[in-house]
Design an enzyme around this catalytic site. Sequence first.
Site, PDB file in Angstrom:
ATOM      1  CG  HIS A 160      81.546  50.194  61.384  1.00 13.43           C
ATOM      2  ND1 HIS A 160      82.147  49.068  60.883  1.00 13.43           N
ATOM      3  CD2 HIS A 160      82.129  50.426  62.589  1.00 13.43           C
ATOM      4  CE1 HIS A 160      83.044  48.628  61.738  1.00 13.43           C
ATOM      5  NE2 HIS A 160      83.056  49.436  62.788  1.00 13.43           N
ATOM      6  CB  CYS A 219      86.488  49.379  61.547  1.00 11.22           C
ATOM      7  SG  CYS A 219      86.688  49.413  63.332  1.00 11.22           S
ATOM      8  CD  GLU A 254      80.239  48.430  57.825  1.00 12.45           C
ATOM      9  OE1 GLU A 254      80.602  49.529  57.371  1.00 12.45           O
ATOM     10  OE2 GLU A 254      80.818  47.860  58.765  1.00 12.45           O
TER      11      GLU A 254
END
Lengths: 321, 205
Positions: B183, B86, B185
Amino acid sequence: MIPLSGNLDSAKGKVSEKVGPVSITRGTSTLKRGFAHMLKNGVVMDVTTVEQAVIAEEAGAVSVMVLDKLPSDVRKAGGVARTASIRVIEEIMDAVTIPVMAKCRIGHVYEAKVLEEANVDMIDESEVLTPADELRHIWKWDYTTPFVNGARSLAEALRRIEEGAAMIRTKGEPGTGNVAEAITHIKKVNDELRLIKSIYDSGDNQDLIRMAREFKVSYELVEQTAKLGRLPVVNFAAGGIATPADAAYLMSLGCDGIFVGSGIFKAEDAKERARAVVLATTFWEDADKVKEAQRMIDERQSMLGLDVKNLELKMQERGTA
Amino acid sequence: MSVSIGVLGLQGDVAENIVATRTALGTLGIKGTVKQVKTPDEISALDGLIIPGGESTMMGQMSLVNGALKVIKEKIQAGMPVFGICAGLILLSKNAKDRVVGKMDQPLLNLLDVRVERNAFGRQKDSFEAEISADSIGIPKTKGVFIRAPSIEDMGKDVQIVSKFNEKVVAVKQGTILAVSFHPELTHDVSMHKHFVSMITPKKK
């Protein structure tokens, strides 16, 4: 790591739709809480004009909060403080690339709806504005836009999270330039977290449900928080932060980031101070860097500040139910 | 042999990436350390770097202030694998402009030969989750969490498309650079982090 779970199946703010052939979901807990995670270790600055918003972005703010008046002016002006002009919010959204937040009055469902329609990135249901409902906060699960709420204690924080807040900040005492209350609040939350963690670790479920009843929230939320040993959402410091050293100190107490209200744009050296507060927040572990940041500002240009003992209006006492 | 992986820790979701990378190392059975890095010295010692999600304008300016930006650029040019997520994708790019505000004057690493459009899918209310795939790197299905996500508009010939969402390019690879606009994560699926770990050649010790 903070889990992004915490969800409510009936949440109206969660919207599934088709974009061409693909299905997408908006307004999930992961997206709302995840947004706050992207702000971590950053500084959110209160602004009232496009010029201030641009200064904030250039200084390295991770987001700006749009108000009609800075908290210290709200305090001076008295009267009813409401959400900011939509036109100013829109102008600021067109001028900066960082996320734009705005405040609505506590419990004011329609100011929140208007801000959601205006497409702000996060709504702050804030005690800085005059509460619209002394007993009920907004049911934030109804919104696709994430909310941040203030809290002075773990009980207040958990009540707001149960209502759907995706982020918490300490209340401090807004518009005073006095960081004492923010420090008190974060230390209180930390103490209470340690207490429930120790109860959880001892396996005493009966004491844990006693805490849940005292906090007026569900056992599940207390258990989840106790197990984590921290709030299940991102937690920023707010209220009275005026200098780089204030920001660094709060980061060292375990805050995930900083909101600065009147502290920057009520100072006479706003541009340098904005940058200095960001530097001190980013490199708070390095006292030498904080000193460098502190050197960028001039204490003679800090806002004068107010002693909390002498205040007639304590904003932190609003919306605690 | 042990790999040393850093997550640029100036701002953003650093802890999430540390956890995901440790899990990835664990499942692959690779020995290594994963830690938050901020200073040029810490970055110099790395075998691989993750630039996490957050605000790219802030990360660019702060890494310029403490000299980290220069070291990151030199390390990547010398072949250190990097994973930009990002804001990390934006920082790695040669060119970034905002969907509404337009051309930006923000510090960039100027390494990944792409033009990035910031906030390409809209503001936070338009942030979304969707199933995506990255078949070319062996990930048939994963959850894409797009938060005020950028997209990749134009790219040079050395850039390989790794994933698309609705005709918009959302993940690319160029040599030792992996960059995604979503994302991984924030999900429990560490396959993207596993792929990144596999791109790192450990130093002979």
